[in-house]
Every structure is written in structure tokens, then in C-alpha cells.
Motif scaffolding. Structure first.
Motif, PDB file in Angstrom:
ATOM      1  N   THR A  39       0.856  -1.187   0.000  1.00 35.11           N
ATOM      2  CA  THR A  39       0.000   0.000   0.000  1.00 35.11           C
ATOM      3  C   THR A  39       0.892   1.236   0.000  1.00 35.11           C
ATOM      4  N   ALA A  40       0.259   2.409  -0.080  1.00 34.25           N
ATOM      5  CA  ALA A  40       1.027   3.660  -0.095  1.00 34.25           C
ATOM      6  C   ALA A  40       1.646   3.958   1.260  1.00 34.25           C
ATOM      7  N   THR A  41       1.033   3.455   2.318  1.00 36.10           N
ATOM      8  CA  THR A  41       1.513   3.755   3.680  1.00 36.10           C
ATOM      9  C   THR A  41       2.191   2.563   4.346  1.00 36.10           C
ATOM     10  N   GLU A  42       1.903   1.347   3.893  1.00 40.00           N
ATOM     11  CA  GLU A  42       2.475   0.145   4.488  1.00 40.00           C
ATOM     12  C   GLU A  42       3.231  -0.646   3.420  1.00 40.00           C
ATOM     13  N   PRO A  43       4.550  -0.502   3.365  1.00 35.41           N
ATOM     14  CA  PRO A  43       5.312  -1.245   2.350  1.00 35.41           C
ATOM     15  C   PRO A  43       5.324  -2.740   2.652  1.00 35.41           C
ATOM     16  N   ASP A  44       5.415  -3.534   1.608  1.00 31.29           N
ATOM     17  CA  ASP A  44       5.565  -4.985   1.746  1.00 31.29           C
ATOM     18  C   ASP A  44       7.052  -5.299   1.607  1.00 31.29           C
ATOM     19  N   ILE A  45       7.676  -5.721   2.698  1.00 35.16           N
ATOM     20  CA  ILE A  45       9.128  -5.919   2.737  1.00 35.16           C
ATOM     21  C   ILE A  45       9.441  -7.403   2.834  1.00 35.16           C
ATOM     22  N   ASN A  46      10.255  -7.886   1.904  1.00 31.15           N
ATOM     23  CA  ASN A  46      10.649  -9.303   1.882  1.00 31.15           C
ATOM     24  C   ASN A  46      12.073  -9.427   1.355  1.00 31.15           C
ATOM     25  N   GLN A  47      12.691 -10.563   1.676  1.00 27.05           N
ATOM     26  CA  GLN A  47      14.014 -10.861   1.125  1.00 27.05           C
ATOM     27  C   GLN A  47      13.834 -11.697  -0.130  1.00 27.05           C
ATOM     28  N   TRP A  48      14.478 -11.248  -1.199  1.00 24.34           N
ATOM     29  CA  TRP A  48      14.390 -11.931  -2.483  1.00 24.34           C
ATOM     30  C   TRP A  48      15.801 -12.176  -3.027  1.00 24.34           C
ATOM     31  N   THR A  49      15.853 -13.035  -4.043  1.00 28.48           N
ATOM     32  CA  THR A  49      17.101 -13.266  -4.764  1.00 28.48           C
ATOM     33  C   THR A  49      16.990 -12.643  -6.146  1.00 28.48           C
ATOM     34  N   TYR A  50      17.775 -11.594  -6.390  1.00 29.53           N
ATOM     35  CA  TYR A  50      17.820 -10.973  -7.721  1.00 29.53           C
ATOM     36  C   TYR A  50      18.767 -11.777  -8.613  1.00 29.53           C
ATOM     37  N   ILE A  51      18.446 -11.803  -9.912  1.00 30.43           N
ATOM     38  CA  ILE A  51      19.310 -12.432 -10.910  1.00 30.43           C
ATOM     39  C   ILE A  51      19.803 -11.340 -11.857  1.00 30.43           C
ATOM     40  N   SER A  52      21.126 -11.132 -11.903  1.00 35.35           N
ATOM     41  CA  SER A  52      21.683 -10.083 -12.761  1.00 35.35           C
ATOM     42  C   SER A  52      21.694 -10.540 -14.219  1.00 35.35           C
ATOM     43  N   SER A  53      22.094  -9.632 -15.091  1.00 38.96           N
ATOM     44  CA  SER A  53      22.144  -9.960 -16.520  1.00 38.96           C
ATOM     45  C   SER A  53      23.170 -11.047 -16.823  1.00 38.96           C
ATOM     46  N   GLY A 103      23.664 -13.587 -14.734  1.00 43.73           N
ATOM     47  CA  GLY A 103      23.244 -14.789 -14.030  1.00 43.73           C
ATOM     48  C   GLY A 103      23.665 -14.840 -12.570  1.00 43.73           C
ATOM     49  N   GLU A 104      24.324 -13.781 -12.079  1.00 42.61           N
ATOM     50  CA  GLU A 104      24.746 -13.751 -10.669  1.00 42.61           C
ATOM     51  C   GLU A 104      23.532 -13.619  -9.753  1.00 42.61           C
ATOM     52  N   LYS A 105      23.523 -14.397  -8.682  1.00 46.03           N
ATOM     53  CA  LYS A 105      22.437 -14.342  -7.704  1.00 46.03           C
ATOM     54  C   LYS A 105      22.798 -13.376  -6.583  1.00 46.03           C
ATOM     55  N   ILE A 106      21.888 -12.433  -6.307  1.00 45.24           N
ATOM     56  CA  ILE A 106      22.145 -11.376  -5.324  1.00 45.24           C
ATOM     57  C   ILE A 106      20.997 -11.338  -4.329  1.00 45.24           C
ATOM     58  N   GLN A 107      21.323 -11.503  -3.054  1.00 46.69           N
ATOM     59  CA  GLN A 107      20.307 -11.410  -2.013  1.00 46.69           C
ATOM     60  C   GLN A 107      19.992  -9.938  -1.738  1.00 46.69           C
ATOM     61  N   VAL A 108      18.696  -9.581  -1.791  1.00 46.73           N
ATOM     62  CA  VAL A 108      18.290  -8.190  -1.549  1.00 46.73           C
ATOM     63  C   VAL A 108      17.116  -8.156  -0.581  1.00 46.73           C
ATOM     64  N   ASN A 109      16.997  -7.009   0.072  1.00 46.85           N
ATOM     65  CA  ASN A 109      15.826  -6.726   0.893  1.00 46.85           C
ATOM     66  C   ASN A 109      14.959  -5.759   0.083  1.00 46.85           C
ATOM     67  N   LEU A 110      13.784  -6.206  -0.373  1.00 44.41           N
ATOM     68  CA  LEU A 110      12.952  -5.433  -1.299  1.00 44.41           C
ATOM     69  C   LEU A 110      11.726  -4.881  -0.584  1.00 44.41           C
ATOM     70  N   SER A 111      11.566  -3.539  -0.672  1.00 39.72           N
ATOM     71  CA  SER A 111      10.404  -2.858  -0.097  1.00 39.72           C
ATOM     72  C   SER A 111       9.537  -2.334  -1.243  1.00 39.72           C
ATOM     73  N   VAL A 112       8.268  -2.758  -1.284  1.00 39.92           N
ATOM     74  CA  VAL A 112       7.366  -2.376  -2.371  1.00 39.92           C
ATOM     75  C   VAL A 112       6.211  -1.557  -1.803  1.00 39.92           C
ATOM     76  N   THR A 113       5.966  -0.383  -2.393  1.00 39.62           N
ATOM     77  CA  THR A 113       4.827   0.462  -2.015  1.00 39.62           C
ATOM     78  C   THR A 113       4.051   0.829  -3.277  1.00 39.62           C
ATOM     79  N   SER A 114       2.797   1.186  -3.094  1.00 40.26           N
ATOM     80  CA  SER A 114       1.972   1.610  -4.232  1.00 40.26           C
ATOM     81  C   SER A 114       2.106   3.110  -4.432  1.00 40.26           C
ATOM     82  N   LEU A 115       1.976   3.567  -5.690  1.00 42.29           N
ATOM     83  CA  LEU A 115       2.040   4.984  -6.050  1.00 42.29           C
ATOM     84  C   LEU A 115       0.637   5.478  -6.362  1.00 42.29           C
TER      85      LEU A 115
END
Length: 368
Positions: free
Chosen positions: A106-120, A122-134
Motif C-alpha cells: 500500500t502507499a503507507t504500508e510497504p511490503d518488505i521481503n528478502q528476495w534473490t535478484y538475478i543479474s544480466s 546470471g549472478e544471484k544477489i540477495q536483496v531486501n525489497l520494499s514495495v509500495t503503491s504509487l
């Protein structure tokens, strides 16, 4: 009319400059941010991809904006797993796609989770991702903003700390096991020295030799107590300390207290008296541990008694348990000390235990 037009043109120009300045500021913030910032429309199409995202993921902004969905940066198995968790949590089917990232944001409550990003690459990168609505001015959702923090350095640091901690624990365990295994080899010569000194005490000696012998016995007993404490602590650390469950002569145990602690009481010009109100002399338990506990506590009783003396009474309660009574001033704290000490010993063993109760009176004994 001409003045009104000029004023309007000036206001429009000023407002346009303000908007340009604001856009420049926002762009500068996005370009300078060390976190990966990715924005999408409501369908998941990428609308913003800042330089930190380019550096982290290896994609160019022009190659993904308006073309790609953020799902390309994620492991498919993680997306599927998240979809199953959300389906169970929300009690409705959640497809394994873009919806798993924005469903709880939501706009006021971000959804925060740990994910694994994949670079161009193929490298795997652990990230903490916070998603909010605009939201737009009407409060409608027009897109989503994802801010990701690279956890690689943090994870490496935690792993290094964990490895160092494991090595330290292994070293401590090795030390404890060594001392625990050496306990017999260390105690045996000390007991031999103490026994020899006690035998020497029975021989005819001049006063000066007796004084030297008396000091030697006192120091040897003190050192033996310290060694026993260190070895027992090492056994506790190594998980090898257990209480014995064997028959022993309780009267003999008390008799040793008299010889072990008599010198300490005599040096302070106070009396030490043991009263045994127990019919049966043979009991089952761990005499070594009991001796250590009683020696420490009775020694403290002598230490904190400056006049009069210490009377230690052993008797049975109706439940056939030992009761130890200190009849000496300023020793009420000893009851809790003994109970805590015995409780700690009991917790270290699954063997049947001897329960004890301690009472300390606040007045000196009248019996000398």
C-alpha cells in the motif's frame, strides 16, 4: 489587458521553472541513490530504472523501461513459493506472477521481503525489497515502487562472524573437554599432598614446624577447592558433569568438615560446632558435590562471623529430607545461596537428587 498577460506569462514561467527544478531535484536524488529503485505501472511494466539498479543488475535503463517486467530479475521458484504462501494466507488463489510483489503493498504500508535478484550475467544477489503503491491526486493507484538493498556485504559479514564464533566455541569446547578429562590426573596428586600433610600432622613436631604445617594444610585445602571449582566448571562447559547416586557415610562427611574448617574458625577465635540430629548414617547421593557445597557455605559462615561462633545442625524433616540450620548472625542470605547452588547441581543431572532446605537464624548460638 497587456499587463494581465505579462503577469500570467511571468507566473507560468515561474511555475514551469519550479517544476523543472523539482524534476531536476528528483532526478538527482534517483541518480545519487545507492539503493536500487524500480517503478512500474499497474500492469508491471517498468517505468523507472535508476543508475543503482543498472549497477546492481547489469541492465541498461533504455533496455527495460517500457519493455520488461520486474519478474525477469527474480528466481521463478521463489515467485512460485511466494504465490503458494499468499494463497494459503489470504485463502484465495494467487498466480505466480507480478501480483506476488504488489498484492500486500500500500502507499503507507510497504511490503518488505528478502528476495534473490538475478543479474544480466546470471549472478544471484540477495536483496531486501520494499514495495509500495504509487497514488495520483485522486488517491488511485497508478503504479508501484520497489526499493532494493543489496544484502551481500551484510550476509558475508554475518557468515564471517558466525565462522569466528564457531571457531571460538570449538576452542572453548576443546579446552573444557581437556580439563574435564584431566580432572582425575589433577586431583589425584593434590589429594596425595593433602593426605601426606595430614599424616605429618600426627608426627611429633616442634612449634615452628607445626605452624608451617598448619599454613601448608590451609593453603593446600584452599588450592584444592579452587582446582575443584575450575574442573567442575570445565565439566559443565563440556556437558560432562553428572551427579553420582551411591551410598555414603554422612557422619564421616561431617567429620571431615570439622577437620577441614576447624583451622579457619580457630584462626578467627570463634567456635565451629556441628550438631547431628540424624539416626541413620548411611545415605544415597553424591558426597563429593555435597562436600563442595557445604565447604563453601560453612566457610562463608566462618568468614562473615566476627564473634561467637558457627553452629551447623543437621536434622530430618517430616518428609525425611536434610535440614541444615546456620545459627550465626548476618547469614540469612546463605539459605537462598545453598538452595540456588543445589538447584544448579540438580539441573545438571537426571539422577535422583537429595533435596535440602536451609534456615539461618539472626542470632548467635548460645551453645558453645
Amino acid at each position: 489587458m497587456q499587463q494581465a498577460n505579462l503577469k500570467l506569462e511571468s507566473e507560468v514561467k515561474q511555475r514551469t521553472q519550479e517544476i523543472a527544478d523539482m524534476n531536476m531535484l528528483q532526478q538527482s536524488i534517483l541518480n545519487s541513490a545507492s539503493y536500487s529503485i524500480i517503478a512500474t505501472d499497474t500492469n508491471g511494466l517498468i517505468t523507472l530504472f535508476n543508475p543503482a539498479s543498472e549497477k546492481l543488475l547489469g541492465y541498461k535503463a533504455q533496455d527495460v523501461i517500457g519493455i520488461k517486467n520486474p519478474g525477469i530479475f527474480h528466481l521463478k521458484e521463489e515467485i512460485i513459493k511466494k504465490a503458494k504462501l499468499l494463497s494459503a494466507e489470504l485463502n484465495k488463489p494467487v498466480p505466480p506472477g507480478f501480483e506476488v510483489f504488489i498484492l500486500k503493498a500500500t502507499a503507507t504500508e510497504p511490503d518488505i521481503n528478502q528476495w534473490t535478484y538475478i543479474s544480466s550475467t546470471g549472478e544471484k544477489i540477495q536483496v531486501n525489497l520494499s514495495v509500495t503503491s504509487l497514488l495520483n491526486n485522486e488517491g488511485d493507484t497508478v503504479g508501484y515502487l520497489g526499493i532494493a538493498y543489496d544484502l551481500t556485504e551484510q550476509i558475508d559479514h554475518e557468515q564471517a562472524l558466525g565462522h569466528s564464533k564457531e571457531l571460538a566455541e570449538q576452542a572453548s569446547q576443546a579446552k573444557s573437554e581437556f580439563l574435564a578429562n584431566m580432572s582425575h590426573e589433577i586431583r589425584t596428586p593434590m589429594n596425595g599432598i593433602l593426605g601426606t600433610l595430614q599424616l605429618l600432622q600426627e608426627q611429633p613436631l616442634n612449634e615452628k614446624s607445626k605452624e608451617y604445617l598448619k599454613k601448608s594444610l590451609y593453603s593446600t585445602r584452599a588450592l584444592t577447592t579452587i582446582i575443584n571449582d575450575i574442573l567442575d566448571f570445565s565439566k559443565i562447559e563440556a556437558g560432562k558433569l553428572s551427579l553420582e547416586h551411591k551410598p555414603f557415610d554422612f557422619f564421616e562427611l561431617i567429620h571431615h568438615f570439622e577437620s577441614d574448617l576447624g583451622v579457619q574458625a580457630t584462626d578467627k577465635n570463634i567456635y565451629l560446632k556441628f550438631v547431628i540430629d540424624i539416626e541413620h548414617k548411611h545415605w544415597v547421593g553424591d558426597p563429593v558435590r555435597l562436600r563442595q557445597v557445604f565447604l563453601n557455605l560453612i566457610s562463608n559462615a566462618i568468614k562473615f562471623t566476627s564473634q561467637g561462633g558457627v553452629t551447623v545442625t543437621f536434622r530430618l524433616t517430616d518428609e525425611k529430607k536434610y535440614v541444615v540450620v546456620y545459627q550465626t548472625p548476618e547469614l540469612e542470605f546463605l539459605s537462598k545461596q545453598l538452595i540456588d547452588c543445589l538447584s544448579a547441581l540438580n539441573k545438571l543431572s537426571n539422577q535422583p537428587r537429595v533435596n535440602m532446605v536451609v534456615r539461618a537464624s539472626a542470632y548467635p548460638s548460645l551453645n558453645h
